[in-house]
Structures are given as structure tokens and as C-alpha cells.
Design a protein around this motif. Structure first.
Motif, PDB file in Angstrom:
ATOM      1  N   TRP A   1      33.908  32.053  62.904  1.00 15.04           N
ATOM      2  CA  TRP A   1      34.557  31.083  61.338  1.00 15.04           C
ATOM      3  C   TRP A   1      33.413  32.388  60.642  1.00 15.04           C
ATOM      4  O   TRP A   1      32.824  32.600  60.814  1.00 15.04           O
ATOM      5  N   HIS A   2      34.107  32.596  59.117  1.00 22.07           N
ATOM      6  CA  HIS A   2      33.291  33.263  58.589  1.00 22.07           C
ATOM      7  C   HIS A   2      33.736  32.360  56.876  1.00 22.07           C
ATOM      8  O   HIS A   2      34.996  31.613  56.869  1.00 22.07           O
ATOM      9  N   THR A   3      32.194  31.436  56.332  1.00 18.58           N
ATOM     10  CA  THR A   3      32.567  31.052  55.395  1.00 18.58           C
ATOM     11  C   THR A   3      31.873  31.626  53.965  1.00 18.58           C
ATOM     12  O   THR A   3      31.084  32.181  53.636  1.00 18.58           O
ATOM     13  N   VAL A   4      32.910  30.686  53.097  1.00 16.74           N
ATOM     14  CA  VAL A   4      32.856  31.194  51.890  1.00 16.74           C
ATOM     15  C   VAL A   4      32.545  29.644  50.928  1.00 16.74           C
ATOM     16  O   VAL A   4      33.118  28.660  51.447  1.00 16.74           O
ATOM     17  N   PRO A   5      31.798  29.223  49.885  1.00 12.94           N
ATOM     18  CA  PRO A   5      31.916  28.354  49.347  1.00 12.94           C
ATOM     19  C   PRO A   5      32.739  28.437  47.907  1.00 12.94           C
ATOM     20  O   PRO A   5      32.817  29.508  47.357  1.00 12.94           O
ATOM     21  N   VAL A   6      33.861  27.550  47.592  1.00 13.51           N
ATOM     22  CA  VAL A   6      34.868  27.351  46.860  1.00 13.51           C
ATOM     23  C   VAL A   6      34.580  25.848  45.652  1.00 13.51           C
ATOM     24  O   VAL A   6      34.089  25.337  46.475  1.00 13.51           O
ATOM     25  N   GLU A   7      34.189  25.886  44.594  1.00 11.94           N
ATOM     26  CA  GLU A   7      34.303  24.572  43.857  1.00 11.94           C
ATOM     27  C   GLU A   7      35.636  24.405  43.085  1.00 11.94           C
ATOM     28  O   GLU A   7      36.900  25.514  42.575  1.00 11.94           O
ATOM     29  N   ALA A   8      36.339  22.958  42.781  1.00 12.37           N
ATOM     30  CA  ALA A   8      36.950  22.981  42.045  1.00 12.37           C
ATOM     31  C   ALA A   8      36.463  21.984  40.945  1.00 12.37           C
ATOM     32  O   ALA A   8      35.709  20.859  40.751  1.00 12.37           O
ATOM     33  N   ILE A   9      36.593  22.499  39.022  1.00 13.70           N
ATOM     34  CA  ILE A   9      35.671  22.316  38.157  1.00 13.70           C
ATOM     35  C   ILE A   9      36.501  22.805  36.879  1.00 13.70           C
ATOM     36  O   ILE A   9      37.309  23.532  37.392  1.00 13.70           O
ATOM     37  N   ASP A  10      36.638  22.027  35.970  1.00 13.87           N
ATOM     38  CA  ASP A  10      37.200  22.146  35.101  1.00 13.87           C
ATOM     39  C   ASP A  10      36.332  23.648  34.310  1.00 13.87           C
ATOM     40  O   ASP A  10      37.552  24.130  33.157  1.00 13.87           O
ATOM     41  N   GLY A  11      35.403  23.707  34.428  1.00 16.05           N
ATOM     42  CA  GLY A  11      35.207  24.753  33.633  1.00 16.05           C
ATOM     43  C   GLY A  11      33.639  25.221  34.001  1.00 16.05           C
ATOM     44  O   GLY A  11      33.113  24.591  34.730  1.00 16.05           O
ATOM     45  N   TRP A  12      33.462  26.442  33.764  1.00 17.48           N
ATOM     46  CA  TRP A  12      30.925  26.589  34.242  1.00 17.48           C
ATOM     47  C   TRP A  12      30.975  25.973  34.277  1.00 17.48           C
ATOM     48  O   TRP A  12      29.828  25.718  34.866  1.00 17.48           O
ATOM     49  N   TRP A  13      30.945  25.321  32.938  1.00 16.34           N
ATOM     50  CA  TRP A  13      30.065  24.455  31.925  1.00 16.34           C
ATOM     51  C   TRP A  13      29.910  23.029  33.269  1.00 16.34           C
ATOM     52  O   TRP A  13      28.508  22.582  33.496  1.00 16.34           O
ATOM     53  N   GLU A  14      30.995  22.408  34.290  1.00 18.71           N
ATOM     54  CA  GLU A  14      30.547  21.607  35.330  1.00 18.71           C
ATOM     55  C   GLU A  14      29.452  22.181  36.476  1.00 18.71           C
ATOM     56  O   GLU A  14      29.187  21.058  36.733  1.00 18.71           O
ATOM     57  N   ALA A  15      29.288  23.595  36.773  1.00 15.32           N
ATOM     58  CA  ALA A  15      28.353  24.039  37.924  1.00 15.32           C
ATOM     59  C   ALA A  15      27.501  25.519  36.688  1.00 15.32           C
ATOM     60  O   ALA A  15      27.981  26.865  37.458  1.00 15.32           O
ATOM     61  N   PRO A  16      27.042  25.693  36.225  1.00 18.48           N
ATOM     62  CA  PRO A  16      27.042  26.233  35.620  1.00 18.48           C
ATOM     63  C   PRO A  16      25.118  27.621  36.123  1.00 18.48           C
ATOM     64  O   PRO A  16      24.284  27.208  35.616  1.00 18.48           O
ATOM     65  N   ARG A  17      26.143  28.069  37.104  1.00 20.02           N
ATOM     66  CA  ARG A  17      24.962  29.049  38.197  1.00 20.02           C
ATOM     67  C   ARG A  17      25.073  30.477  37.333  1.00 20.02           C
ATOM     68  O   ARG A  17      26.161  31.671  37.310  1.00 20.02           O
ATOM     69  N   HIS A  18      24.241  30.667  36.723  1.00 19.65           N
ATOM     70  CA  HIS A  18      23.919  31.570  35.485  1.00 19.65           C
ATOM     71  C   HIS A  18      23.162  33.322  36.806  1.00 19.65           C
ATOM     72  O   HIS A  18      22.884  32.982  37.607  1.00 19.65           O
ATOM     73  N   ILE A  19      23.768  34.184  36.070  1.00 21.45           N
ATOM     74  CA  ILE A  19      22.993  34.844  36.153  1.00 21.45           C
ATOM     75  C   ILE A  19      23.287  35.970  34.920  1.00 21.45           C
ATOM     76  O   ILE A  19      23.773  35.573  34.334  1.00 21.45           O
ATOM     77  N   ALA A  20      22.066  37.005  34.588  1.00 22.82           N
ATOM     78  CA  ALA A  20      21.638  38.190  33.533  1.00 22.82           C
ATOM     79  C   ALA A  20      22.287  39.764  33.645  1.00 22.82           C
ATOM     80  O   ALA A  20      22.315  39.908  34.614  1.00 22.82           O
ATOM     81  N   PHE A  21      23.689  39.075  32.837  1.00 27.59           N
ATOM     82  CA  PHE A  21      23.481  40.986  32.502  1.00 27.59           C
ATOM     83  C   PHE A  21      22.818  41.578  31.721  1.00 27.59           C
ATOM     84  O   PHE A  21      22.775  41.132  30.412  1.00 27.59           O
ATOM     85  N   THR A  22      22.517  42.703  32.124  1.00 28.20           N
ATOM     86  CA  THR A  22      21.025  43.655  31.117  1.00 28.20           C
ATOM     87  C   THR A  22      21.617  44.768  30.669  1.00 28.20           C
ATOM     88  O   THR A  22      20.574  45.865  30.203  1.00 28.20           O
ATOM     89  N   GLU A  23      22.612  45.477  31.765  1.00 26.11           N
ATOM     90  CA  GLU A  23      22.670  46.910  31.440  1.00 26.11           C
ATOM     91  C   GLU A  23      24.453  46.996  31.560  1.00 26.11           C
ATOM     92  O   GLU A  23      25.303  46.859  31.523  1.00 26.11           O
ATOM     93  N   PHE A  24      24.131  47.835  30.017  1.00 23.10           N
ATOM     94  CA  PHE A  24      26.060  47.860  29.120  1.00 23.10           C
ATOM     95  C   PHE A  24      26.289  49.653  28.476  1.00 23.10           C
ATOM     96  O   PHE A  24      26.572  49.795  27.882  1.00 23.10           O
ATOM     97  N   ALA A  25      25.344  50.474  29.711  1.00 28.73           N
ATOM     98  CA  ALA A  25      25.729  52.006  29.320  1.00 28.73           C
ATOM     99  C   ALA A  25      26.818  52.596  29.798  1.00 28.73           C
ATOM    100  O   ALA A  25      27.126  53.221  29.381  1.00 28.73           O
ATOM    101  N   HIS A  26      27.800  51.882  31.024  1.00 29.73           N
ATOM    102  CA  HIS A  26      28.770  52.944  31.565  1.00 29.73           C
ATOM    103  C   HIS A  26      30.016  51.984  31.804  1.00 29.73           C
ATOM    104  O   HIS A  26      29.955  50.631  32.006  1.00 29.73           O
ATOM    105  N   THR A  27      31.470  51.838  31.685  1.00 26.43           N
ATOM    106  CA  THR A  27      32.007  51.009  31.310  1.00 26.43           C
ATOM    107  C   THR A  27      32.142  50.962  33.069  1.00 26.43           C
ATOM    108  O   THR A  27      32.948  49.962  33.702  1.00 26.43           O
ATOM    109  N   SER A  28      32.359  52.282  33.725  1.00 22.60           N
ATOM    110  CA  SER A  28      32.860  51.926  34.434  1.00 22.60           C
ATOM    111  C   SER A  28      31.682  51.379  35.725  1.00 22.60           C
ATOM    112  O   SER A  28      31.846  50.841  36.865  1.00 22.60           O
ATOM    113  N   ASP A  29      30.611  50.267  35.285  1.00 23.33           N
ATOM    114  CA  ASP A  29      29.425  49.349  36.108  1.00 23.33           C
ATOM    115  C   ASP A  29      30.215  47.848  36.229  1.00 23.33           C
ATOM    116  O   ASP A  29      30.099  47.002  36.516  1.00 23.33           O
TER     117      ASP A  29
END
Length: 553
Positions: free
Chosen positions: A93-121
Motif C-alpha cells: 500500500w501507498h498512503t497519503v492523507p486527505v481532509e474533508a474541510i470547508d476551507g483552509w481555516w479549519e486546518a491551517p497548515r502553513h508554509i511561507a513563500f519567499t521567492e518571487f523571481a521566476h514565473t516558472s517556479d
């Protein structure tokens, strides 16, 4: 012939209850054959759905696509599993989690984006965020200036010398929308660059000695009173950012101290009194730009969570710093935020300076990574969400997010396991309705019968026990701090060894399960009785953190 699944990839990590999640299964084979791909959606003890897709494999890579229907139950985590069956012989078996939520605020798992130099990224950054099961990203220092978010220049250089492309920012937001990843625009509440206050000196605020308040002379704190020019400019920039860039909301950032100041007319400003109205007005301006757009407000050092807890924020967000650098402080702030504003998720931003200090020294590096993993475990066991991650598998080490340190592959696996675990067991770890209970009746013993030292607060030298009652049944988290010499989350931590042969006496339990992020892929294990007729159970071997749950309780 050899054939195997090499990737199980949901197009997004969550959907609304009763909705569907598109899934891609990638298979590699060294020849031709027939078989089928079996997919399962599982709760803790329930099988929620099964899907089978026949496949005709050829040498190379084949792809199976499916749409997985989620149950209608609100705010729940599930395990999505896939395996390849060939000639009636099933593969692993290969396993990943999935969530049933009404929006991100019910499970606010954060990441920071800090690089905005290239559209291709953009696609790579969003795909990397999904590997952590992130639901929301903060676009950090994406703007031209703190007082003027847009500029005709493309690209441009920000006040700290970084190259930024607004075309790349927009591409990142669009890519996030395709993947169900919300992107919030960083928007400072606290102030503006020197050239702005030079042109608008009456908008500054001052300390008791009459000196303008600033952050090292780089950003000046301005007058936030209702009707003030700075407040009007700030709110207009928030709304414009959402309309023109497609942001899903604004991360309203403060700086913590000072908590009061004097305006140019001499009036004393109490920020705890000004912030609730500012948040309400900001939330209304943002919501008016599009459905589902929301704001977060950064309570630096916890200030002023009691004042703003009832404001229309998407979740409670607290950035902690010393002297609140003990594990007990983290838990105290999570509990306080939940008490002040029930029903909202709690995000704790707490960084890992030990990782920067470790450099390339192997032992120091391992201790610093352990710091991050243990801190995430404690935040999660207390029912919160830990903001410590930046794009490209980096960990935040200070409040200026581009300074994050990249994890190595094995370090990434260790920390990511805790993040995926939190998603899979969302509804028992962070249920808004959960009640913290005493656990005095629980007794845990080692194999030879020696009692395991337990503590109701996370302290070095013992196992922290956190018991809650949830709508799904009682939940007990055990976080092993026995190897630690202190309980400061800013300090390097000793590696935590395995706990083997433990027995838990849990009065009232009838059919408990146990699961740990670093054991058996986080799969739940039915516990067996230690002795007939007694509520004593053998625990599986685990490291750091194990969760006990009795769905029948």
C-alpha cells in the motif's frame, strides 16, 4: 516482470465534505501486463470507499486517474491508500492523507513563500507545499513597499535588496488555486519605509521621550486610529492586493512591542484597543473583494489575543518568542487562545534558531532537527498547528523568512511525518469541541513493571500526557521528553530513542487504538489486553509521540 506504484498524488489535499478529490497513481513497469489499481479511503477503523481501475501496463510509466468521493462528515482526516494487484498478488500500500474541510481555516497548515523571481517556479513551489499537506501559504515580502504594494517596475528590488517579479507572484497565486492552496499576502500593520514618513511626518507615532517609533530605522510605526490617513492607505492596499493579485486574504503582521505610543497630537494610543476595530475593518474590506477571502492577525508574543480573539479572523495566530520559550508556554498559549475565542484553529509560529547555529556539524544538526520535530509534536498534541516551514523543504530560523535553512532528505522525512500525521488524524487531534481532561487514572509501565514518569505539563525528564475528550471519543497523547535536559523549544534537543514494551492502564477504555508518526507509517494499531478483564493494554514500540484513541469511548 516488475511493476510498482511509484507515486500516489492527489491533485489537492482537501475537499469539502461530500466533495471529490482528483487523484493520480503513477506506475512503472519493465514490461507488459494486466492488473488493476485498488484505492481505499479509510477512517481510523472504518472503510469509507473502495475504487478499482483495470490497467494494461507497458514498459515505462503508466498513469491511472480517479476521483475519490469524501464522506459528508465535516472536518475529518482520512487515509487514502493505493496498491497494484497483478495476477491476484497485491503489492504494498501507498498512503497519503486527505481532509474533508470547508476551507483552509479549519486546518491551517502553513508554509511561507519567499521567492518571487521566476514565473516558472510557481508549479514547483506549490507542488512542494502539497507534499507537506499545506493548506495555506503566506507570500512573505512580496510587495514593492510596505506603504505601496504595486509598482510599474517589473521586476523590481525590494527594500532589503531582493529581486521580485509581480508576474511571478500572480502565477504562484493562480497555481495555488488549482491545487486548493490558499495564498495570503503579507501586509504589515506596523509601518512604512523612511521615505514615506519623511513625506508624511504627522502619521508617525512616538515614545514617551518624543522619539519616532521604528524597527531599527527601517520601518516606522504609524498612526492606526480610525479615520487616520495611514489606516485608510493600509486598508486600501489590502483590498487592492486581493483584487489585482487574486490573494485569498491578508496576513496582518504586527511587531509586538511597543504596546502603546503617542500620536503627533499627543493622544496616547493603546494598540490593544485599536487592533480589534482594525481587524474587523480589514476583514470586511478583504471579504468584499471575493467570496472566501479572510484575514489572519499576528499576535506577537501573544499580544493582544484576549482583545482580538472575537474579531473576524480566519484562525488565531500567535508568534512566540523568548521569554515564552518553554514547551509549557506553547501549550499555555494554545489553551488561552482557544478559551478566548472558541471554535477557531490555533496557529503557533515558533522558529528554530538552533538549526542555523548548528551549521554543518552532524551532531549539532541532528539535535537541531530534533528541536523542530519535537516542537511540532507538542504543538500538534496540544491541538494547534505549527508554522515553521518555508518553501523548498526549509525550516524558519528567525522572523525574516528568507533566512530559512533547507532540510536534507532524511530530515525532511522525519518532520514531514508529523505534518502528514496531523492531517490524517485532524478530527481527533484538533477538534474545536475538544475538552482537556485530567489523566490521573492512567498508569504507564515499562516492560519490567517500572512506572514511566508522567507529567501533566511538558517538562524535561518525563512523558507529557495530554488527555482530551472529542466527539469521536477520548484521545491521549504521550510525548516522550525523558531524554531532554531542559524544556526550551529554542535549544538543541537530544535524539529520542524508541520506547518498547510499555503497558498503559486506561480505566474505562474498551477497544483502543494507537498510532505514531514514525511507526508503521502512522497506521492505527488495535491494542491487545495485557490481562483478561482489565483495561491494561500493550503499546507498540514508538518514538517521540504516540496517540491513544478509543473510538468506542
Amino acid at each position: 516482470m516488475i511493476a510498482r506504484i511509484h507515486a500516489l498524488e492527489p491533485t489537492r489535499t482537501w475537499a469539502r465534505p461530500g466533495g471529490r478529490i482528483p487523484v493520480t497513481v503513477r506506475i512503472r513497469a519493465d514490461g507488459s501486463a494486466r492488473g488493476w489499481v485498488e484505492l481505499e479511503l479509510r477512517g481510523i477503523r472504518t472503510l469509507e470507499g473502495v475504487w478499482r481501475h483495470r490497467v494494461r501496463l507497458t514498459a515505462g510509466e503508466d498513469t491511472v486517474r480517479a476521483r475519490i468521493a469524501l464522506p459528508a462528515s465535516p472536518r475529518r482526516g482520512y487515509a487514502l491508500r493505493a496498491r497494484l494487484v497483478m495476477a491476484d498478488a497485491p503489492g504494498p500500500w501507498h498512503t497519503v492523507p486527505v481532509e474533508a474541510i470547508d476551507g483552509w481555516w479549519e486546518a491551517p497548515r502553513h508554509i511561507a513563500f519567499t521567492e518571487f523571481a521566476h514565473t516558472s517556479d510557481a508549479a514547483r513551489h506549490v507542488a512542494g507545499a502539497l507534499h507537506w499537506h499545506a493548506t495555506v501559504a503566506q507570500a512573505y515580502d512580496w510587495m514593492y513597499r510596505h506603504y505601496q504594494y504595486e509598482t510599474p517596475e517589473e521586476p523590481f528590488t525590494d527594500p532589503l535588496g531582493r529581486r521580485v517579479s509581480h508576474t511571478a507572484v500572480k502565477a504562484l497565486v493562480r497555481e495555488g488555486h488549482r491545487a486548493g492552496l490558499a495564498t495570503l499576502a503579507y501586509g504589515s500593520v506596523y509601518g512604512a519605509e523612511p521615505e514615506y514618513v519623511t513625506a508624511h511626518p504627522d502619521e508617525r507615532v512616538f515614545d514617551e521621550a518624543g522619539q519616532p517609533l521604528s524597527l531599527g530605522g527601517a520601518f516606522f510605526i504609524n498612526d492606526l486610529r480610525p479615520g487616520s490617513p495611514w489606516r485608510a492607505r493600509l486598508l486600501a492596499e489590502y483590498a487592492r492586493a486581493c483584487r489585482r493579485f487574486g490573494f485569498d486574504g491578508i496576513h496582518m503582521d504586527t511587531y509586538g512591542p511597543p504596546h502603546e505610543a503617542f500620536a503627533v497630537d499627543g493622544e496616547r494610543l493603546e494598540f490593544a484597543e485599536l487592533y480589534p476595530g482594525l481587524v474587523a475593518e480589514g476583514a470586511a474590506r478583504v471579504a468584499a473583494t471575493g467570496a472566501g477571502r479572510r484575514v489572519l492577525f499576528n499576535c506577537v508574543e501573544g499580544f493582544p489575543i484576549d482583545a482580538v480573539a472575537g474579531s473576524p479572523t480566519a484562525a488565531h495566530y500567535l508568534e512566540l518568542w523568548p521569554p515564552d520559550d518553554r514547551y509549557v508556554d506553547v501549550v499555555r498559549w494554545i489553551d488561552r487562545a482557544r478559551s478566548a475565542g472558541p471554535g477557531k484553529a490555533v496557529v503557533i509560529a515558533a522558529y528554530v534558531p538552533a538549526l542555523r547555529a548548528a551549521g554543518a556539524v552532524p551532531a549539532a544538526r541532528a539535535a537541531a532537527v530534533e528541536t523542530a520535530v519535537l516542537l511540532t509534536s507538542i504543538v500538534s498534541a496540544a491541538g494547534g498547528f505549527h508554522h515553521v516551514l518555508a518553501q523548498d523543504d526549509r525550516v524558519l530560523v528567525e522572523g525574516y523568512y528568507p533566512e530559512a535553512v533547507r532540510l536534507r532528505a532524511h530530515e525532511t522525512r522525519d518532520l514531514r511525518a508529523a505534518w502528514l500525521f496531523g492531517a490524517r488524524y485532524l478530527h481527533i487531534l484538533s477538534a474545536p469541541e475538544r475538552l482537556v481532561m485530567t489523566a490521573d487514572a492512567l498508569v504507564i509501565s515499562e516492560a519490567e513493571g517500572t512506572p514511566v514518569p508522567l507529567t501533566s505539563e511538558p517538562q524535561a525528564g518525563a512523558v507529557w500526557i495530554r488527555a482530551t475528550q472529542t466527539p469521536a471519543g477520548p484521545v491521549v497523547s504521550l510525548v516522550d521528553l525523558r531524554a531532554q535536559s531542559d524544556d526550551r523549544w529554542t535549544s538543541p534537543r537530544q535524539p529520542t530513542g524508541p520506547a518498547r514494551g510499555w503497558t498503559v492502564h486506561w480505566p474505562g477504555s474498551t477497544a483502543p487504538v494507537a498510532m505514531s508518526p514514525w511507526s508503521r507509517g502512522g497506521e492505527p494499531v488495535d491494542l491487545s489486553r495485557r490481562a483478561a478483564g482489565r483495561a491494561s493494554w500493550r503499546l507498540p514500540t514508538f518514538r517521540r509521540w504516540i496517540v491513544l484513541h478509543d473510538p468506542s469511548g
